[in-house]
Design an enzyme around this catalytic site. Sequence first.
Site, PDB file in Angstrom:
ATOM      1  N   PHE A   1       6.262  -0.805  -8.182  1.00 13.99           N
ATOM      2  CA  PHE A   1       5.520  -1.006  -9.427  1.00 13.99           C
ATOM      3  C   PHE A   1       4.712   0.269  -9.698  1.00 13.99           C
ATOM      4  O   PHE A   1       4.074   0.801  -8.788  1.00 13.99           O
ATOM      5  CB  PHE A   1       4.559  -2.189  -9.316  1.00 13.99           C
ATOM      6  CG  PHE A   1       5.227  -3.546  -9.306  1.00 13.99           C
ATOM      7  CD1 PHE A   1       5.280  -4.319 -10.458  1.00 13.99           C
ATOM      8  CD2 PHE A   1       5.782  -4.044  -8.147  1.00 13.99           C
ATOM      9  CE1 PHE A   1       5.888  -5.575 -10.448  1.00 13.99           C
ATOM     10  CE2 PHE A   1       6.399  -5.292  -8.126  1.00 13.99           C
ATOM     11  CZ  PHE A   1       6.452  -6.062  -9.287  1.00 13.99           C
TER      12      PHE A   1
ATOM     13  N   GLU B   1      10.872   0.809  -0.778  1.00  5.87           N
ATOM     14  CA  GLU B   1      10.674  -0.515  -0.164  1.00  5.87           C
ATOM     15  C   GLU B   1      11.728  -1.496  -0.688  1.00  5.87           C
ATOM     16  O   GLU B   1      11.860  -1.664  -1.905  1.00  5.87           O
ATOM     17  CB  GLU B   1       9.268  -1.025  -0.500  1.00  5.87           C
ATOM     18  CG  GLU B   1       8.172  -0.139   0.079  1.00  5.87           C
ATOM     19  CD  GLU B   1       6.843  -0.259  -0.665  1.00  5.87           C
ATOM     20  OE1 GLU B   1       6.684  -1.172  -1.497  1.00  5.87           O
ATOM     21  OE2 GLU B   1       5.963   0.581  -0.419  1.00  5.87           O
TER      22      GLU B   1
ATOM     23  N   HIS C   1       0.199  -5.398 -11.782  1.00  2.00           N
ATOM     24  CA  HIS C   1       1.655  -5.239 -11.694  1.00  2.00           C
ATOM     25  C   HIS C   1       2.295  -5.136 -13.079  1.00  2.00           C
ATOM     26  O   HIS C   1       3.462  -5.454 -13.244  1.00  2.00           O
ATOM     27  CB  HIS C   1       2.295  -6.415 -10.949  1.00  2.00           C
ATOM     28  CG  HIS C   1       2.062  -6.415  -9.472  1.00  2.00           C
ATOM     29  ND1 HIS C   1       0.831  -6.643  -8.925  1.00  2.00           N
ATOM     30  CD2 HIS C   1       2.902  -6.204  -8.432  1.00  2.00           C
ATOM     31  CE1 HIS C   1       0.918  -6.587  -7.596  1.00  2.00           C
ATOM     32  NE2 HIS C   1       2.163  -6.316  -7.274  1.00  2.00           N
TER      33      HIS C   1
ATOM     34  N   PHE D   1       1.265   0.958  -8.391  1.00  3.84           N
ATOM     35  CA  PHE D   1       1.039   1.435  -7.018  1.00  3.84           C
ATOM     36  C   PHE D   1       0.895   2.953  -6.953  1.00  3.84           C
ATOM     37  O   PHE D   1       0.597   3.498  -5.891  1.00  3.84           O
ATOM     38  CB  PHE D   1       2.171   0.989  -6.080  1.00  3.84           C
ATOM     39  CG  PHE D   1       2.458  -0.490  -6.070  1.00  3.84           C
ATOM     40  CD1 PHE D   1       1.581  -1.408  -6.635  1.00  3.84           C
ATOM     41  CD2 PHE D   1       3.624  -0.963  -5.479  1.00  3.84           C
ATOM     42  CE1 PHE D   1       1.865  -2.768  -6.625  1.00  3.84           C
ATOM     43  CE2 PHE D   1       3.912  -2.322  -5.469  1.00  3.84           C
ATOM     44  CZ  PHE D   1       3.039  -3.220  -6.046  1.00  3.84           C
TER      45      PHE D   1
ATOM     46  N   GLU E   1       3.320   3.729   0.618  1.00  6.27           N
ATOM     47  CA  GLU E   1       3.643   4.553  -0.550  1.00  6.27           C
ATOM     48  C   GLU E   1       3.349   6.033  -0.329  1.00  6.27           C
ATOM     49  O   GLU E   1       4.047   6.897  -0.855  1.00  6.27           O
ATOM     50  CB  GLU E   1       2.905   4.051  -1.791  1.00  6.27           C
ATOM     51  CG  GLU E   1       3.572   2.858  -2.470  1.00  6.27           C
ATOM     52  CD  GLU E   1       3.224   1.522  -1.847  1.00  6.27           C
ATOM     53  OE1 GLU E   1       2.314   1.489  -1.000  1.00  6.27           O
ATOM     54  OE2 GLU E   1       3.839   0.505  -2.204  1.00  6.27           O
TER      55      GLU E   1
END
Lengths: 326, 346
Positions: A83, A29, A129, A86, A60
Amino acid sequence: MAELTYRDAVARGIAQEMARDPDVVFLGEDVAKAGGVFKATVGLYDQFGPLRVRDTPISEQAILGAAMGAAMTGLKPIAEIMFSDFFAVCFDYIANEFPKSRYMSNGQTKCPLVVRTGNGAGSRFGAQHSQSVENWCMMIPGLKVVAPSTPTDVIGLMAAAVRDPDPVIFFEHKSLYPMKGEVPDGEIVDALGTARTVRTGTDATILALALMVPRALEAAERLKVEHGVDCEVVDVRSLVPLDTQTILGSVGRTHRLFTVEENPRLCGWGAEIVSIVADEAFYDLDGPPVRITTPHIPLPAADILEDMVLPTVERIVERVQRSLGA
Amino acid sequence: MASKAGHAAVSMDRRGGINDDIGEEKRLELYRLQVVIREAEQRAFDLFLQNLVKGTSHLSLGQEAVAAGFAAAMQPKDLSFCTYRGHAHTLARGVPVEAVLGELMQRDNGLMRGKGGSMHLTSEPHGVMGSYAIIGAHLPIACGAAWRAQYKGDKDVSVCFFGDGTTNIGAFHEALNFAAVWKLPVVFVCENNLYMEYTPIGDVTAVQHPAADRAASYGLERIVIDGNDADAVYRAAQTAFAKARAGHGPSLIECMTYRHSGHSRADPAKYRPEGELEKWKERDPIKIYRERLKQFGIGDDQVAKIDADVRRIVDEATEACKAAPPPSTDILFTDVYADGGWAWRN
């Protein structure tokens, strides 16, 4: 030699491998035209073009699944998960697909890919995060797991990861991106499965990973200067394969073991290493191994709170000093 | 609602006539593939009743036309990505019956020597790139294989088979969008057998056709075909493959079909309304295809020869599997990593 940031080392490491092997492709991304949200992949799109450096939707599962399908059939993809938190939305690929297909197919299929991800705290982003999740991956048979702490290691371990025939999870520490280091010119290729002794010492072994390595080094300096305690610091670098020989060798010389882990306490990587040391080097130890970790809580956002939970130089110094009675 | 959808579909696409686009040789192949799947799956069920098939197994009895129709349209280099209900697709690509039954019986002659089991049949030499038991996982993986083809200029198509239940998981939607945006040479094949495990798909889905009614969201054509008619499947596959090979991107095809048995070996399928199974058995794909062969003037003797030949192959495979030893334990620690071993430390 040139001075390079950890951030720029990521792009240089990927570029080195893409220039060498046309089968290396890169997806994620915002990684292409925007150069990554951490600006760690700036320039790759311009250098290698839209067929090899590709922006994806926020999907993802599609990113990791596509990386796997490409890897199974002849490419060597590098996939970015922005991150590491994720990973939880695409964990099927990390836990069930990449690491099991070779075994389940009795050796028929392959999965040579790299998943690189921004890991760790220090950015005040809060609990979704900021986590250190390298231990999530360490526990899965079939994966390899590395976490570099310097710009040179980023390049060298990236090369090793891309050239490795197995799936490699590559943890970049977000708080290290601005860190600078001297980097040799020319091609840099390192080896997975190798720890590095970054400071020699005689009184205790401190094992650290990623952001905890510079903190452990600073703590070792202060322990020496302020308390006369001479610590050896080992940058573990690779959780799988794990360089137990370097670790056991160090403990055999210093007789004391400390781990400095950013992951929350339960089932952190240090627990596994302490268990190996207890099992195989118990009589080398002059005292109980000590794990210095983030407490077992979600990470808070506020700087004053986040700073309290991550292992700090002060906490490392205090803990080692208290344990050694120095 | 679900069974109504099935009946709406069965009236579709009935071409006929002598010397049509399919031809005798391909029709005999389509018939043979369906019979191989029927006989092998029935045998797997019988062996389960004898306690010789262990673990779980998910049969495709009643769904043979989908596997046969796609496989017959595939080129040798095309790739199949299957689910845990993958015996049919594995057999359709030419994997020997003995290797499949051996894996189900967890013997050393199994396709993966017992390391994978019924839900993970894989045969790279046949283009069977794995059977995936986590719903939806293989749709993105098929995208990746198609990406490789696109990147390298290879002409193979990745074909991804899944059930109606898969259309409600996130990976389905991520993969469809991803494939459409990247214009990948991948064909998504939904086998709508009306039941998501034990629950009618219509009870848990917002649209009537769980795959096709979502196609528009990804800029794709809405395609629903009679999945019990191997000719209809074969033609739809050819169209989708041609589109993919021409660089025009993915297709999503919903095949209306019905499984004659339960979801897995543990399921007697008592949730089905009375008479539904019988109604679908009237539209048994093999029965339909025997009539089709007759319509095209293919003699009963040729059909009988295929039937006998396949039965012999399945009988011989059964005996070979019964005689085969269990896997040798020296494979327990092999192939975790690419070096052939499992070492995680030095």
